[in-house]
Scaffold this motif. Structure first.
Motif, PDB file in Angstrom:
ATOM      1  N   TRP A 350       0.751  -1.100  -0.017  1.00 35.10           N
ATOM      2  CA  TRP A 350       0.001   0.100   0.011  1.00 35.10           C
ATOM      3  C   TRP A 350       0.736   1.306   0.051  1.00 35.10           C
ATOM      4  CZ3 TRP A 350      -4.565   0.035  -1.895  1.00 35.10           C
ATOM      5  CH2 TRP A 350      -5.488  -0.862  -1.726  1.00 35.10           C
ATOM      6  N   SER A 351       2.062   1.144   0.108  1.00 32.23           N
ATOM      7  CA  SER A 351       3.091   2.145   0.235  1.00 32.23           C
ATOM      8  C   SER A 351       3.274   2.930  -1.576  1.00 32.23           C
ATOM      9  CB  SER A 351       4.482   2.197   0.730  1.00 32.23           C
ATOM     10  OG  SER A 351       5.215   1.116   0.188  1.00 32.23           O
ATOM     11  N   LEU A 352       2.749   1.926  -2.346  1.00 29.68           N
ATOM     12  CA  LEU A 352       3.101   2.210  -3.866  1.00 29.68           C
ATOM     13  C   LEU A 352       2.100   3.041  -4.576  1.00 29.68           C
ATOM     14  CD1 LEU A 352       4.078  -1.336  -4.734  1.00 29.68           C
ATOM     15  CD2 LEU A 352       5.472   0.388  -4.097  1.00 29.68           C
ATOM     16  N   PRO A 353       1.000   3.044  -4.374  1.00 23.83           N
ATOM     17  CA  PRO A 353      -0.027   4.040  -5.337  1.00 23.83           C
ATOM     18  C   PRO A 353       0.412   5.611  -4.929  1.00 23.83           C
ATOM     19  CG  PRO A 353      -1.224   2.044  -4.016  1.00 23.83           C
ATOM     20  CD  PRO A 353       0.087   2.289  -3.397  1.00 23.83           C
ATOM     21  N   GLY A 354       0.675   5.744  -3.778  1.00 25.77           N
ATOM     22  CA  GLY A 354       1.132   7.381  -3.693  1.00 25.77           C
ATOM     23  C   GLY A 354       2.040   7.781  -4.309  1.00 25.77           C
ATOM     24  N   ARG A 355       2.939   6.799  -5.198  1.00 22.84           N
ATOM     25  CA  ARG A 355       4.140   7.027  -5.670  1.00 22.84           C
ATOM     26  C   ARG A 355       3.873   7.585  -7.264  1.00 22.84           C
ATOM     27  NH1 ARG A 355       9.090   5.295  -3.144  1.00 22.84           N
ATOM     28  NH2 ARG A 355       8.642   4.794  -0.898  1.00 22.84           N
ATOM     29  N   PHE A 356       2.648   7.359  -7.566  1.00 27.95           N
ATOM     30  CA  PHE A 356       2.187   7.617  -9.045  1.00 27.95           C
ATOM     31  C   PHE A 356       0.847   8.116  -8.936  1.00 27.95           C
ATOM     32  CE2 PHE A 356       0.899   3.231  -8.576  1.00 27.95           C
ATOM     33  CZ  PHE A 356      -0.250   3.167  -9.139  1.00 27.95           C
ATOM     34  N   LEU A 357       0.254   8.409  -8.064  1.00 29.34           N
ATOM     35  CA  LEU A 357      -1.129   9.071  -8.161  1.00 29.34           C
ATOM     36  C   LEU A 357      -1.209  10.036  -6.925  1.00 29.34           C
ATOM     37  CD1 LEU A 357      -3.517   6.092  -8.313  1.00 29.34           C
ATOM     38  CD2 LEU A 357      -2.862   7.449 -10.132  1.00 29.34           C
ATOM     39  N   ARG A 358      -1.763  11.196  -7.063  1.00 21.44           N
ATOM     40  CA  ARG A 358      -2.153  12.180  -6.094  1.00 21.44           C
ATOM     41  C   ARG A 358      -3.461  12.791  -6.056  1.00 21.44           C
ATOM     42  NH1 ARG A 358       1.601  16.250  -9.672  1.00 21.44           N
ATOM     43  NH2 ARG A 358      -0.048  17.138 -11.142  1.00 21.44           N
ATOM     44  N   GLY A 359      -4.010  13.587  -5.166  1.00 18.93           N
ATOM     45  CA  GLY A 359      -5.183  14.443  -5.203  1.00 18.93           C
ATOM     46  C   GLY A 359      -6.151  13.393  -5.506  1.00 18.93           C
ATOM     47  N   ALA A 360      -7.390  13.625  -6.354  1.00 12.83           N
ATOM     48  CA  ALA A 360      -8.547  12.718  -6.548  1.00 12.83           C
ATOM     49  C   ALA A 360      -7.973  11.450  -7.196  1.00 12.83           C
ATOM     50  CB  ALA A 360      -9.314  13.625  -7.445  1.00 12.83           C
ATOM     51  N   GLY A 361      -6.999  11.621  -7.906  1.00  8.19           N
ATOM     52  CA  GLY A 361      -6.437  10.322  -8.670  1.00  8.19           C
ATOM     53  C   GLY A 361      -6.107   9.269  -7.609  1.00  8.19           C
ATOM     54  N   ALA A 362      -5.464   9.784  -6.324  1.00  6.81           N
ATOM     55  CA  ALA A 362      -5.054   9.040  -5.516  1.00  6.81           C
ATOM     56  C   ALA A 362      -6.166   8.401  -4.599  1.00  6.81           C
ATOM     57  CB  ALA A 362      -3.920   9.651  -4.425  1.00  6.81           C
ATOM     58  N   ALA A 363      -7.374   9.484  -4.419  1.00  8.53           N
ATOM     59  CA  ALA A 363      -8.404   8.737  -3.723  1.00  8.53           C
ATOM     60  C   ALA A 363      -9.174   7.624  -4.417  1.00  8.53           C
ATOM     61  CB  ALA A 363      -9.233  10.012  -3.481  1.00  8.53           C
ATOM     62  N   ALA A 364      -9.345   7.919  -5.908  1.00  7.78           N
ATOM     63  CA  ALA A 364     -10.182   7.009  -6.714  1.00  7.78           C
ATOM     64  C   ALA A 364      -9.010   5.893  -6.735  1.00  7.78           C
ATOM     65  CB  ALA A 364     -10.422   7.639  -7.920  1.00  7.78           C
ATOM     66  N   GLY A 365      -7.848   6.000  -7.220  1.00  9.57           N
ATOM     67  CA  GLY A 365      -7.208   4.811  -7.507  1.00  9.57           C
ATOM     68  C   GLY A 365      -6.849   3.719  -6.293  1.00  9.57           C
TER      69      GLY A 365
END
Length: 441
Positions: A350-365
């Motif tokens: 779970w430490s990985l998604p925040g490395r390529f997504l941010r903001g609403a993209g991170a929330a949705a992804g």
């Protein structure tokens, strides 16, 4: 006064992590209380093991359908208000489960519980991307998930004691399980509304210099991302998001399968409800230790894969061992080690998604990955009791969980090697492996 990174991270950690962890403890107890209520509720409602498993698993269907919208609402309305809504609604539905009259009512309420809780876990994961730089997120997710182990450790003896209240004040033991675990969620929801800051820039406990330092650090880390990384709807079809969802399915499947079924296995040892609960504290204390050690080790290295798949393979091996031995003590020891293996690598993942997504993209992804992955919980809570009904063995389902967990580990490795081989040939890498999910500046 100059801002010291270590002091600032420590300050943020102590301010928000224990509170978020406490909320997760309540969430996990309310999610898993059916595993103890089942010991009486099946007979009370006249259900088979499979029928009860179906009802329990409907939680994940509601969760799946509403998780992405919930996280997008979180990004829009803020953590304090949205988490308060989540907690109060799921607490009220948990209390309502105590008044279940038939199978249909049980099915409807479990589905609604999933709808109500949808967005909490991925919401916290998204929140951590707003508060912590990348180098700290694995440890923070691990620290947060430790409370799920504490929840199982607390829920185990609590479930046994509540079942033994059978008849007290006119309520059955299984009814007490739902009443006693639903009320804290409602209370915590009200507290959340006033205690939890939505974002660092709104946090009264941070100075203006601390806010500026954190904003600059996070902006620098996000500088290499494309604009697509901030788009909530595009994140849902991002190949990296879809890949992570596929890789993740086996982990919650094994986790929910074991935590849901473990009280039933221990009951087969011939112990009382209270002793069953006390014995079930042990594996979750071991899980808590693993959730602290493995993510801390992974945060010190660039290559995360061994810290995801290593624990998974260990968990699969010990699940198999638990099913082939006949000695109850050895079975339980192997299940304790398997539980640690199932959970330990998940914070690293779970430490990985925040490395390529941010903001609403991170929330949705993040929500999309978790919602698809948690369908494994639906599978587990249907297949595990079905295997028991077909074989007559409470330990035979461990073979199924082991196969799914091992498959998840193999998938992580295969996809990672496939991505690296394409990169060496100079071709496109449409579906990068876990180590390639990290966007480089």
């Amino acid at each position: 006064m100059p801002v010291t990174e270590k002091a600032l991270i420590s300050k943020i950690t102590w301010r928000i992590m224990p509170f978020l962890g406490f909320l997760y403890l309540i969430a996990y107890i309310d999610r898993q209380n059916v595993s103890y209520a089942k010991l009486q509720m099946v007979d009370a409602l006249g259900l088979s093991e499979y029928a009860y498993g179906l009802g329990a698993s409907l939680f994940f269907i509601g969760y799946f359908l509403f998780e992405v919208p919930s996280n997008l609402f979180l990004e829009r309305f803020g953590a304090s208000r949205w988490f308060a809504r989540i907690l109060i609604s799921w607490g009220a539905i948990t209390i309502a489960l105590a008044y279940t009259q038939n199978a249909t009512m049980f099915y409807v309420l479990r589905f609604l519980l999933g709808v109500a809780e949808a967005g909490f876990f991925p919401g916290v994961l998204y929140l951590l991307t707003l508060w912590f730089p990348r180098d700290y997120r694995g440890r923070m997710v691990g620290l947060f998930m430790i409370f799920s182990a504490f929840a199982n450790a607390i829920g185990a003896p609590l479930g046994g004691v509540l079942l033994d209240l059978d008849g007290f004040l006119g309520y059955a033991g299984w009814e007490w399980v739902f009443l006693a675990t639903g009320v804290p969620a409602v209370i915590a929801g009200v507290v959340t509304l006033f205690y939890l800051p939505d974002r660092p820039e709104k946090a009264h406990f941070l100075s203006s210099d601390e806010k500026a330092w954190l904003a600059e650090r996070l902006a620098r880390e996000n500088a290499g991302m494309s604009a697509e990384a901030d788009n909530g709807f595009k994140a849902l079809v991002n190949p990296r998001v879809l890949l992570m969802a596929l890789c993740y399915v086996g982990f919650p499947l094994a986790a929910y399968g074991l935590s849901y079924w473990l009280p039933t296995i221990v009951e087969g040892f011939g112990v009382t409800n209270t002793v069953n609960g006390l014995i079930n504290i042990i594996p979750w204390l071991i899980v808590a230790a693993a959730l602290y050690i493995v993510p801390a080790m992974a945060d010190r290295t660039e290559n995360k894969t061994p810290y995801i798949v290593g624990p998974a393979f260990a968990g699969a091996i010990f699940l198999v061992l638990s099913a082939v031995v006949t000695n109850h003590t050895l079975q339980f020891v192997f299940l304790c080690v398997a539980a640690a293996g199932i959970f330990a690598g998940q914070p690293v993942f779970w430490s990985l998604p925040g490395r390529f997504l941010r903001g609403a993209g991170a929330a949705a992804g993040i929500a999309a990955i978790n919602s698809v992955g948690n369908l494994g919980g639906f599978v587990a809570q249907n297949v595990v009791p079905w295997i028991k009904d077909e074989t007559g063995s409470t330990i035979a389902p461990m073979f199924f969980l082991a196969a799914c967990l091992a498959a998840a580990g193999v998938l992580v490795i295969v996809v990672g090697r496939y991505a690296r081989s394409l990169e060496r040939l100079g071709g496109p890498v449409p579906m990068p492996g876990p180590d390639k999910l990290i966007t480089k500046k």
